[in-house]
Motif scaffolding. Sequence first.
Motif, PDB file in Angstrom:
ATOM      1  N   THR A   1       0.931  -1.177   0.102  1.00  0.00           N
ATOM      2  CA  THR A   1      -0.185   0.080  -0.101  1.00  0.00           C
ATOM      3  C   THR A   1       0.719   1.326  -0.070  1.00  0.00           C
ATOM      4  O   THR A   1       0.623   2.280  -0.718  1.00  0.00           O
ATOM      5  CB  THR A   1      -0.875  -0.147   1.408  1.00  0.00           C
ATOM      6  OG1 THR A   1      -1.467  -1.268   1.214  1.00  0.00           O
ATOM      7  CG2 THR A   1      -1.903   0.921   1.163  1.00  0.00           C
ATOM      8  N   MET A   2       2.001   1.381   0.902  1.00  0.00           N
ATOM      9  CA  MET A   2       2.911   2.515   0.933  1.00  0.00           C
ATOM     10  C   MET A   2       3.434   2.628  -0.447  1.00  0.00           C
ATOM     11  O   MET A   2       3.638   3.775  -1.007  1.00  0.00           O
ATOM     12  CB  MET A   2       3.972   2.105   1.857  1.00  0.00           C
ATOM     13  CG  MET A   2       3.460   2.118   3.379  1.00  0.00           C
ATOM     14  SD  MET A   2       4.998   1.991   4.268  1.00  0.00           S
ATOM     15  CE  MET A   2       4.300   2.202   5.962  1.00  0.00           C
ATOM     16  N   ALA A   3       3.963   1.701  -1.120  1.00  0.00           N
ATOM     17  CA  ALA A   3       4.289   1.485  -2.320  1.00  0.00           C
ATOM     18  C   ALA A   3       3.564   2.107  -3.452  1.00  0.00           C
ATOM     19  O   ALA A   3       4.098   3.183  -4.344  1.00  0.00           O
ATOM     20  CB  ALA A   3       4.861   0.008  -2.958  1.00  0.00           C
ATOM     21  N   GLN A   4       2.256   2.007  -3.549  1.00  0.00           N
ATOM     22  CA  GLN A   4       1.218   2.582  -4.412  1.00  0.00           C
ATOM     23  C   GLN A   4       1.094   4.119  -3.976  1.00  0.00           C
ATOM     24  O   GLN A   4       1.145   4.863  -4.808  1.00  0.00           O
ATOM     25  CB  GLN A   4      -0.009   1.723  -4.194  1.00  0.00           C
ATOM     26  CG  GLN A   4      -0.972   2.106  -5.115  1.00  0.00           C
ATOM     27  CD  GLN A   4      -2.393   1.451  -5.022  1.00  0.00           C
ATOM     28  OE1 GLN A   4      -2.690   0.537  -4.269  1.00  0.00           O
ATOM     29  NE2 GLN A   4      -3.600   1.787  -5.553  1.00  0.00           N
ATOM     30  N   VAL A   5       1.016   4.190  -2.725  1.00  0.00           N
ATOM     31  CA  VAL A   5       0.685   5.612  -2.538  1.00  0.00           C
ATOM     32  C   VAL A   5       1.942   6.569  -2.837  1.00  0.00           C
ATOM     33  O   VAL A   5       1.553   7.507  -3.343  1.00  0.00           O
ATOM     34  CB  VAL A   5       0.468   5.807  -0.773  1.00  0.00           C
ATOM     35  CG1 VAL A   5       0.769   7.221  -0.424  1.00  0.00           C
ATOM     36  CG2 VAL A   5      -0.671   5.022  -0.336  1.00  0.00           C
ATOM     37  N   ALA A   6       3.055   6.188  -2.513  1.00  0.00           N
ATOM     38  CA  ALA A   6       4.479   6.856  -2.805  1.00  0.00           C
ATOM     39  C   ALA A   6       4.583   6.916  -4.515  1.00  0.00           C
ATOM     40  O   ALA A   6       4.727   8.118  -4.894  1.00  0.00           O
ATOM     41  CB  ALA A   6       5.648   6.054  -2.298  1.00  0.00           C
ATOM     42  N   ALA A   7       4.177   5.952  -5.179  1.00  0.00           N
ATOM     43  CA  ALA A   7       4.246   5.994  -6.780  1.00  0.00           C
ATOM     44  C   ALA A   7       3.283   6.938  -7.198  1.00  0.00           C
ATOM     45  O   ALA A   7       3.398   7.968  -7.865  1.00  0.00           O
ATOM     46  CB  ALA A   7       4.269   4.504  -7.318  1.00  0.00           C
ATOM     47  N   GLU A   8       2.164   6.926  -6.627  1.00  0.00           N
ATOM     48  CA  GLU A   8       1.016   7.722  -7.171  1.00  0.00           C
ATOM     49  C   GLU A   8       1.614   9.259  -6.867  1.00  0.00           C
ATOM     50  O   GLU A   8       0.977  10.028  -7.859  1.00  0.00           O
ATOM     51  CB  GLU A   8      -0.512   7.441  -6.548  1.00  0.00           C
ATOM     52  CG  GLU A   8      -0.866   6.334  -7.109  1.00  0.00           C
ATOM     53  CD  GLU A   8      -2.313   5.835  -6.678  1.00  0.00           C
ATOM     54  OE1 GLU A   8      -2.819   6.662  -5.720  1.00  0.00           O
ATOM     55  OE2 GLU A   8      -2.916   4.863  -6.822  1.00  0.00           O
ATOM     56  N   HIS A   9       1.970   9.316  -5.737  1.00  0.00           N
ATOM     57  CA  HIS A   9       2.308  10.786  -5.300  1.00  0.00           C
ATOM     58  C   HIS A   9       3.326  11.457  -6.154  1.00  0.00           C
ATOM     59  O   HIS A   9       3.455  12.575  -6.674  1.00  0.00           O
ATOM     60  CB  HIS A   9       2.635  10.861  -3.914  1.00  0.00           C
ATOM     61  CG  HIS A   9       2.485  12.225  -3.242  1.00  0.00           C
ATOM     62  ND1 HIS A   9       3.761  12.949  -2.968  1.00  0.00           N
ATOM     63  CD2 HIS A   9       1.545  12.955  -3.077  1.00  0.00           C
ATOM     64  CE1 HIS A   9       3.416  14.269  -2.561  1.00  0.00           C
ATOM     65  NE2 HIS A   9       2.133  14.164  -2.545  1.00  0.00           N
ATOM     66  N   ILE A  10       4.351  10.599  -6.506  1.00  0.00           N
ATOM     67  CA  ILE A  10       5.568  10.850  -7.215  1.00  0.00           C
ATOM     68  C   ILE A  10       5.046  11.320  -8.658  1.00  0.00           C
ATOM     69  O   ILE A  10       5.599  12.120  -9.121  1.00  0.00           O
ATOM     70  CB  ILE A  10       6.633   9.743  -7.471  1.00  0.00           C
ATOM     71  CG1 ILE A  10       7.310   9.816  -5.898  1.00  0.00           C
ATOM     72  CG2 ILE A  10       7.682   9.877  -8.450  1.00  0.00           C
ATOM     73  CD1 ILE A  10       8.207   8.432  -5.801  1.00  0.00           C
ATOM     74  N   CYS A  11       4.320  10.335  -9.160  1.00  0.00           N
ATOM     75  CA  CYS A  11       3.780  10.503 -10.525  1.00  0.00           C
ATOM     76  C   CYS A  11       2.581  11.400 -10.826  1.00  0.00           C
ATOM     77  O   CYS A  11       2.095  11.949 -11.879  1.00  0.00           O
ATOM     78  CB  CYS A  11       3.047   9.268 -11.071  1.00  0.00           C
ATOM     79  SG  CYS A  11       4.522   7.996 -11.363  1.00  0.00           S
TER      80      CYS A  11
END
Lengths: 844, 109
Positions: free
Chosen positions: A294-304
């Motif tokens: 979940t953290m990976a998804q949150v971070a990736a979405e925020h970065i992109c």
Amino acid sequence: MTQQLVVVGNGPVGHRVVEQVVAAGGDWSITVFGEEPRVAYDRVHLTGWFEQRSAEPLNMVAPGFYEENAISCHVGDKVVAVDLAAKTVTSANGVVVHYDKLVLATGSFPFVPPVPGHERDNCFVYRTIEDLEAITAASEGAKIGTVVGGGLLGLEAAKALHDLGLETHVVEFAPRLMAVQVDDGGGALLKKKIEELGVCVHTSKNTQQITDGDGAVHKMCFADETELNTDLIVFSAGIRPQDELARSSGLAIGERGGIEVNNFCQTSDSDVYAVGENALWNGRIFGLIAPGNTMAQVAAEHICGTGVTEFTGADMSTKLKLMGVDVASVGDAHGKTEGALNYTYINEVEQVYKKIVVSADKKHLLGAVLVGDAEEYGNLLQFALNQIELPDQPDAMILPSVDGAASALGVDALPDTATICSCNNVSKGDLVAAVAGGCCQLGDLKSETTAATGCGGCTALVTQVMNAELENLGYEVNTDICEHFPYTRQDLYSLIRVENIRSFDELLDQHGHGQGCDICKPAVASILATCWNDYVLEKEHQGLQDTNDRFLANMQKDGTYSVVPRVPGGEITPDKLIVLGEVAKKYDLYTKITGGQRVDLFGARMEQLPVIWAELIDAGFETGHAYGKSLRTVKSCVGSTWCRYGVQDSVGMAIDLEDRYKGLRSPHKLKMAVSGCTRECAEAQCKDVGVIATEKGWNMYVCGNGGMKPRHADLFATDLDDETLVRYIDRFFMFYVRTADRLQRTSVWMENLEGGLEYLQKVIIEDSLGIATELEEQMAAVVGTYQCEWKTTIEDPEKVARFNHFVNSDATDDNVVFVREREQIRPATAEEKCDPADVLATAS
Amino acid sequence: MTNWTDICDVNDILPNSGRAALYGGEQVAIFRITRNGKDAYFAVGNYDPCSGANVMSRGIVGNIGDKTVVASPVYKQHFCLDTGECLEEGQNLKTWPVRVEGDRVLLTS
């Protein structure tokens, strides 16, 4: 303009970030660093390494993924410095890379308690593939192994040591095992069950020092002045966040470690993110894969910049099978919420412990602990996660259903927001949408939504949601065997029997369409064989047979076959044993004793099968049907003839039963065993039919099995005389053959019969359907028309010719290649085939 | 002009099954599909790309929708006998033209 993303750490969570950023499709140039010597692998299933001793099956990176997405990946190169001002990272090999956004996914490291002596040789941790390789190497010269730490990972490590053949000990500081997830009652039961599996558990043990052992490598000295001698030690006493890099670069770190992050997983520097077990969110570290994803998804979405999802904590519920014991923990398992009330169910007979924690008003489920039977986990988790109002008697949810009343939650009761697959964060709404979009089969639904592709624990629930939604949409749930017949296997059995149908073509002409397929053909072949007992290689039947039945042997991965002669009851004369040895030697076959007490000869090429069998039949052997969906073996102990404790002649009974039912074709393979006393050395209670001698006769057990989903058999009838025993088994097998589904084991068949065991007892013992005589007659017909299929085959030159590898040449398959290992042959690997130096012999 | 090579008698291949043959140094799986008294023949590679074994001729034949297929006896992937296309994975089989003259089965490349 292309931006630079650097991901430090190539574990499952770091890799998930990369996948998500690639999937989002922005213009990123990505660089990945990993300290370990290989690309991301599935650490959650690390113990799976022992199955094949290979890292390959654990690999998480799709072939070509890095190349196709122009990702620069540095494995075996640790990042040693981050310069926040210059926005660069520097690796141990001196690689310097600029970043626009940086993700730290450095994970955690195993905590080794600073006990004097912890640095001695043969002390390990359990974290990487290299650790497992080192433990395996050390186990070879060792007798005793000890795991320090009785948590989840510690128990996994203990299983590994136990499987490596070591006398295994678990030493735990706390007064119970799995202190985080399980309460005292559950911990005590878990300890008992694990001890029964042969692992010694020592709780409340504080290791003071490790010194030279007495007759072993080490001696562990505990605070209570007891000692334990052991040859190797595996520390599994918890994890600590790997935050050294963040610390040295000046990012904010929690008081007790961990990189502080906000709801978008940003650290104190907004261009630097931390995800997974090194990240500290709201004062908490999450040591499970699901929150990491979940953290990976949150971070990736925020970065992109593609999403607004925030990390808001994670559910730490888990369900596991530890050393074969079901353990599950949901939510507030320890009842720490104010006013929480407990319901507990303890069944000492079946060794089951269940507890639910409910709110003060008894309206909502707060948590649960399940040990020994975790079937209700999915149900309880949904009640807790979705705050579904509890029934008036919440304890009904964990009590055994005495009158068969189902307490399971219908999937219709779940809101669309309910998380069904927590590994990949798939909600019921996602599944419903996918079904509405055309996913009518589990496979499609899994690949469309990724649900049930992680740990797989939610597969049953996903199927239920799919079927319920299909019904809601007005579809009938299809039970047809395949596209060629609008019938179930049971229907086809009745049609064949009632209409006296003798061939597949006849059945297809009258009741089906198309040409048939690899699903309906073997099923019909099996039904025809049970009903009429024709020789399976008759012209009109042979094309229906699955490959094993078609060549009367078991196909192995290289296209060669294994040969298993029948050895009824496992009893064999020295002369016959010598014949098996001589045949194996003559044809250079690999020889192995099977789990069912038979001798398996591997590596026979197709064209060798008839000559091998001619020699075996000459020596008095018969086909063992090891290739068929048929009776395989009846295992036995030595019984009253030799054993000090035996009360009946189990060998004689096993031979009689095997001779009676050999050749019986059935929906799934069948196994039996006969034990001569209650010590149960033949392991009859994991068989389709198990027989255990008593002082007065035989106890009959039914519907057990080993395999992927083992099930203990149920006691069906007691103290039977020989004749009644055989009569009941006749009826039982024939009723199963008549009514079971294709490839359905007896265990699943019984579970699906309405009324289960009791219903079966009524049909077989009390003859409630009035079909007992008919079933016995049908079995008598099968028994009376037995033939050894191999004998029939080798007597017919036309059939023997079918075993030639080529129709137009006497050449043999040059792709069958063996190498020698432990003085026997085995198939060469692809690499070995490329290097003729390794090759033992080709077929030519 | 095409060169056809004589492989075997039609009766060497039982209805609705396959046999392996050696043709030009390659292993070919020849299938005979019989329905309502009529025969059709197909020839595809005998090497199963999914398992790495020469076993395709030993698979069960049938149809999926309008495609006539053989299922690999090892891991059960389906291959279309007309085109060699694998229905589950991206690894396809080679195909050869095959025809019958009298009682003889002939292959060409």
